[in-house]
Design a protein around this motif. Structure first.
Motif, short mmCIF file in Angstrom:
data_model
loop_
_atom_site.label_atom_id
_atom_site.label_comp_id
_atom_site.label_asym_id
_atom_site.label_seq_id
_atom_site.Cartn_x
_atom_site.Cartn_y
_atom_site.Cartn_z
N ARG A 76 -6.78 1.54 0.67
CA ARG A 76 -6.28 2.59 -0.23
C ARG A 76 -6.93 3.95 0.05
O ARG A 76 -6.26 4.98 0.06
CB ARG A 76 -6.55 2.17 -1.68
CG ARG A 76 -6.20 3.20 -2.73
CD ARG A 76 -6.75 2.77 -4.07
NE ARG A 76 -6.41 3.71 -5.12
CZ ARG A 76 -6.97 3.69 -6.33
NH1 ARG A 76 -7.88 2.78 -6.62
NH2 ARG A 76 -6.62 4.57 -7.24
N PRO B 218 -4.41 7.16 -2.82
CA PRO B 218 -5.88 7.14 -2.78
C PRO B 218 -6.46 7.84 -4.00
O PRO B 218 -5.75 8.54 -4.73
CB PRO B 218 -6.21 7.91 -1.50
CG PRO B 218 -5.04 8.82 -1.30
CD PRO B 218 -3.84 8.06 -1.80
N LEU C 217 -2.53 0.80 -6.10
CA LEU C 217 -2.54 0.96 -4.64
C LEU C 217 -1.65 2.10 -4.16
O LEU C 217 -1.63 2.41 -2.97
CB LEU C 217 -2.07 -0.34 -3.96
CG LEU C 217 -2.98 -1.55 -4.07
CD1 LEU C 217 -2.27 -2.79 -3.53
CD2 LEU C 217 -4.29 -1.32 -3.33
N LEU D 195 0.83 -1.20 0.00
CA LEU D 195 0.00 0.00 0.00
C LEU D 195 0.87 1.25 0.00
O LEU D 195 1.83 1.34 0.77
CB LEU D 195 -0.92 -0.01 1.23
CG LEU D 195 -1.95 1.11 1.33
CD1 LEU D 195 -2.95 1.02 0.19
CD2 LEU D 195 -2.67 1.04 2.67
#
Length: 234
Positions: free
Chosen positions: A62, A34, A31, A24
């Motif tokens: 995310r 956002p 990923l 992340l």
């Protein structure tokens, strides 16, 4: 295995591979950051001292982890719903890593059957998951439940794929898209407009997207019109 099961097995395989191979917020996959529209929409509620968020199809966080980071000085939490237990396990790990474990509530469920309550949430986000419910009727029901679960002045931020195509990159053959609900862009927009009749429209955009994925060890070009729809309850 029926058609819906096959689609979900393939989606599970695809997402679990992505979650295992990419971390992340690290570059190399979708990923790595956002969705800007999600964060911008959430920030419109910056005056709320107490806020409750629902992230449908949350994956590993995310969007929900950055939202939770924006809530550290406010009361409230982020309810994260996903069908994959493996995704939620990683969500819990990442929420600890980023110091927001007290804000994240992980729930394993099919969003097609998840009970959202009434007037529960200030912000509901659903990114690339509504098209994965098992039928068009279920999609209508989920949209109705999202609408009912939103508080007055609350915001919904939806990103839904439409007119999805899959093309074998070696043979240029059109494949049967592995998607549960594949509506035309016009049909999807009409459905959203009907579901949110009377709400304030904040954003409505259509963005053609294409990217390579792997299906059964074959390179496949996936093409879609991504519909972004952001509305506020009056």
């Amino acid at each position: 295995m029926d058609h819906i099961q096959r689609i979900r097995e393939e989606e599970k395989r695809y997402h679990e591979s992505c979650y295992e191979n990419y971390r992340l917020f690290e570059e190399g996959s979708w990923l790595h950051k956002p969705v800007k529209t999600v964060i911008d929409s959430f920030c419109m509620l910056s005056q709320n001292e107490k806020i409750k968020v629902l992230d449908l199809g949350s994956g590993v966080g995310r969007n929900s982890i950055p939202i939770a980071q924006n809530m550290v000085d406010r009361e409230g939490d982020v309810v994260c719903v996903d069908i994959l237990e493996s995704a939620l396990q990683k969500l819990k790990q990442y929420s600890k890593q980023y110091g927001v474990e007290n804000k994240i509530k992980a729930i394993q469920s099919d969003i097609g059957t998840y009970s959202m309550g009434t007037n529960e949430y200030d912000f509901i986000v659903a990114v690339s998951c509504l098209e994965h419910v098992d039928s068009e009727q279920t999609l209508d029901n989920v949209l109705s439940r999202i609408e009912a679960a939103t508080k007055g002045n609350g915001i919904n931020c939806l990103i839904v794929n439409s007119e999805l195509e899959e093309i074998d990159m070696q043979t240029n053959e059109n494949l049967n898209p592995l998607i549960e609900v594949n509506l035309s862009t016009t049909e999807m927009l009409n459905k959203l407009q009907q579901a949110y009749y009377g709400w304030k429209l904040l954003q409505s955009t259509i963005k053609p997207l294409s990217f390579q994925i792997n299906r059964d060890n074959k390179a496949v070009l996936l093409k879609t019109n991504a519909v972004t729809y952001v509305v506020q309850k009056q």
